[in-house]
Design a protein around this motif. Structure first.
Motif, mmCIF file in Angstrom:
data_model
loop_
_atom_site.group_PDB
_atom_site.id
_atom_site.type_symbol
_atom_site.label_atom_id
_atom_site.label_comp_id
_atom_site.label_asym_id
_atom_site.label_seq_id
_atom_site.Cartn_x
_atom_site.Cartn_y
_atom_site.Cartn_z
ATOM 1 N N GLU A 20 -3.448 1.566 -8.833
ATOM 2 C CA GLU A 20 -4.316 0.722 -7.997
ATOM 3 C C GLU A 20 -4.961 1.525 -6.884
ATOM 4 O O GLU A 20 -6.161 1.400 -6.616
ATOM 5 N N THR A 21 -4.163 2.354 -6.237
ATOM 6 C CA THR A 21 -4.690 3.173 -5.141
ATOM 7 C C THR A 21 -5.802 4.093 -5.644
ATOM 8 O O THR A 21 -6.859 4.229 -5.004
ATOM 9 N N GLU A 46 1.164 0.587 -8.588
ATOM 10 C CA GLU A 46 0.680 0.808 -7.219
ATOM 11 C C GLU A 46 -0.120 2.116 -7.129
ATOM 12 O O GLU A 46 -1.156 2.181 -6.470
ATOM 13 N N THR A 47 0.358 3.147 -7.805
ATOM 14 C CA THR A 47 -0.347 4.432 -7.825
ATOM 15 C C THR A 47 -1.720 4.265 -8.467
ATOM 16 O O THR A 47 -2.736 4.728 -7.938
#
Lengths: 364, 364
Positions: free
Chosen positions: B304-305, B301-302
């Motif tokens: 991707e952001t 998630e990190t």
């Protein structure tokens, strides 16, 4: 050089059977009009495949449907799933079932399923055949129409009785509906009405529908979900199936409304074959779909020689493939499609007169 | 609405990886220029399929080749045939072999073959692994490059030693060559030179070659003849495979000469990833084909952001799919193709500077 029957058929001015040539133009006709920006399906997901599955599921009156590259794959998987459900390895089908004679025993070699052959190979499966089945059958497969005997059909009432019998005994009923669309005019039923008798249904897109290739397997949600796992196992979960799907979708819309016409063409053409040509007859005598078989009481080679002469003199091509029926007899399959209405009736009549004449000469 | 990584990648001005979009245009580009009169292949026969099989067999230096709709189907069949020959159910392959992790256990469920997993999943199979194999192995499958560990390759000498070891012990060697073309520049060998070490070879047409779908299985005459029987059993002997074949043929001619370029692109791009971005590294450090994996020491998630922000600010799209690597780490696969040379170098440099910056900020 003497032409082969297939060459004579392919070069005849008016080939009578089929929709047209199986060539690259079929694909070009579909894709020339499609937007290049349409995304490919990806391993069974994406709008292209999902929309088509939803459309055909609705047409068949089933909760769910899965697109397969082939019916061979779809049907083996359907039978495997019903066997898994029952904890049995036994299914029942006709001795001339596609799985028994055209699939190199994939059902037995890959799935270790033991088929029980019902009825004689020369006739349809009856309710009595079904009632006499041994115990432990997981699934009964019915093919409508029964292709290898000329495309015959049971009365719809008999079908309903077979379905009721199976349902009461927890025997799953699977439809080999490779030619399902083609029988709807005769039954006077919708696809969903016919399919409501079956637990699972396979339909094809390259027979009456005239597409490039491909099949749909339809049934309940859990059944089709499981079928996707087996599709992956079989190597049928391709990254892109859109060349078949988009073509099938277009061919479906174009030809579904013509099934009545194809059926009427078959009835008319069978009438010409059954007009007193010595030793020649059709099976069934009156077709119940767009197909029938032509049987001759003389050998394949004799029939081919006669047919080639008829094509060359009249420009009418009746078939490209005569098969040996044993005992000095022969036969061929006839499927009517888009080509038939364009044949001038007088030319067709002339061809049958000549066929009559040449068969008579040969018989002497 | 916040974009997903895939959306951000798909709408980036410069997507860096791959050849282009997987859409209908790929098919249109092939068929717009082809003659509609080209006949379809029919159930594995006909010029379209036979010519392509002959062409690829010659390229691979094998006597014979068969076109399959998928590699999944082709490879299961290859292993089945070698098992039949040996009268054994045991094959050996890497723990991250495609058959082990991506095929829903088709090899086990359909063919009842028992794979023996060689080596740890984080490294290549070595000669020592092969020497320590248990008895009775019918076939060893090697994947070149080993995709799931970033596309790594053994030294060619080790490959030769493994092949010699297997040959001396009647263990068949099968090549999963899904990315065979892509490794030839690094090895500095022809396809035939690599394939000469193997009894059977599978190659793909939709990875580096960039076709729609399809695979070739190549080997001896008897082997490929038998493979056609199993292709029919699997439901892969479609009436028409030409949509894939004609496209694969064209893509093969177009992209085969570019494999060196794709490989050089991968080496260059991996250099940018390995330029001191905290917690980010590639595997292998220096690619040996057109592919590598990018590993990050922070969660999916990190990552991707961060990536979405980089794409939006710079117009450079690096990947559409980050995967969880466990333990708070993540990774993604990179395959270079036609798109890379068109990326302005200053824009690419800018993207990596921003990536560096954003990773640093996140780490704080």
């Amino acid at each position: 050089m003497v032409k082969t029957l297939l060459e004579a058929f392919n070069t005849a001015e008016y080939p009578v059977v089929g929709h047209g040539k199986r060539n690259v133009q079929v694909l070009k006709d579909t894709f020339d009009h499609l937007d290049g920006e349409i995304d490919s399906d990806i391993y069974g997901t994406g709008t292209v495949i999902e929309d088509f599955q939803t459309k055909i599921a609705a047409y068949l009156g089933k909760p769910s449907a899965v697109f397969f590259p082939s019916g061979t794959m779809a049907q083996q998987i359907a039978l495997r799933l019903w066997c898994e459900e029952k904890g049995s390895r036994k299914v029942a089908y006709h001795p001339l079932c596609h799985l028994e004679i055209h699939e190199q025993d994939g059902l037995k070699e890959l799935h270790h399923i033991e088929p029980v052959l019902l009825s004689d190979k020369d006739r349809l499966i009856t309710l009595d055949d079904v009632k006499s089945m041994e115990d432990g059958i997981a699934c009964l497969l019915l093919e409508l129409p029964q292709r290898e005997i000329g495309g015959q059909l049971p009365a719809f009432e008999e079908l309903e009785a077979i379905a009721a019998y199976c349902r009461a005994r927890d025997i799953r009923l699977h439809l080999d509906g490779a030619r399902l669309y083609e029988i709807l005019p005769y039954y006077g039923k919708t696809a969903a009405e016919v399919c409501s008798l079956f637990d699972s249904v396979y339909v094809s897109f390259y027979k009456g529908i005239g597409g490039i290739a491909g099949a749909i397997l339809a049934g309940g949600e859990e059944f089709t979900k499981q079928s996707k796992i087996w599709k992956r196992r079989h190597g049928g979960d391709l990254i892109s199936l859109y060349p078949y799907i988009l073509n099938a979708d277009q061919a479906f819309d174009e030809r579904l409304p013509k099934m009545e016409q194809y059926y009427r063409s078959a009835v008319e053409l069978a009438g010409l074959y059954n007009s007193g040509i010595e030793g020649v007859t059709t099976r069934p005598l009156v077709p119940v779909s767009n197909m029938f078989h032509v049987h001759a009481a003389f050998p394949k080679e004799t029939f081919e020689t006669i047919l080639i002469a008829v094509y060359e003199e009249t420009g009418i091509g009746l078939t490209g493939n005569v098969r040996d029926a044993g005992d000095g007899a022969s036969y061929y399959e006839v499927s009517l499609g888009d080509r038939y209405p364009a044949i001038p009736k007088d030319r067709l009549k002339q061809a049958f007169e000549l066929l009559h004449e040449k068969v008579k000469q040969t018989a002497k």
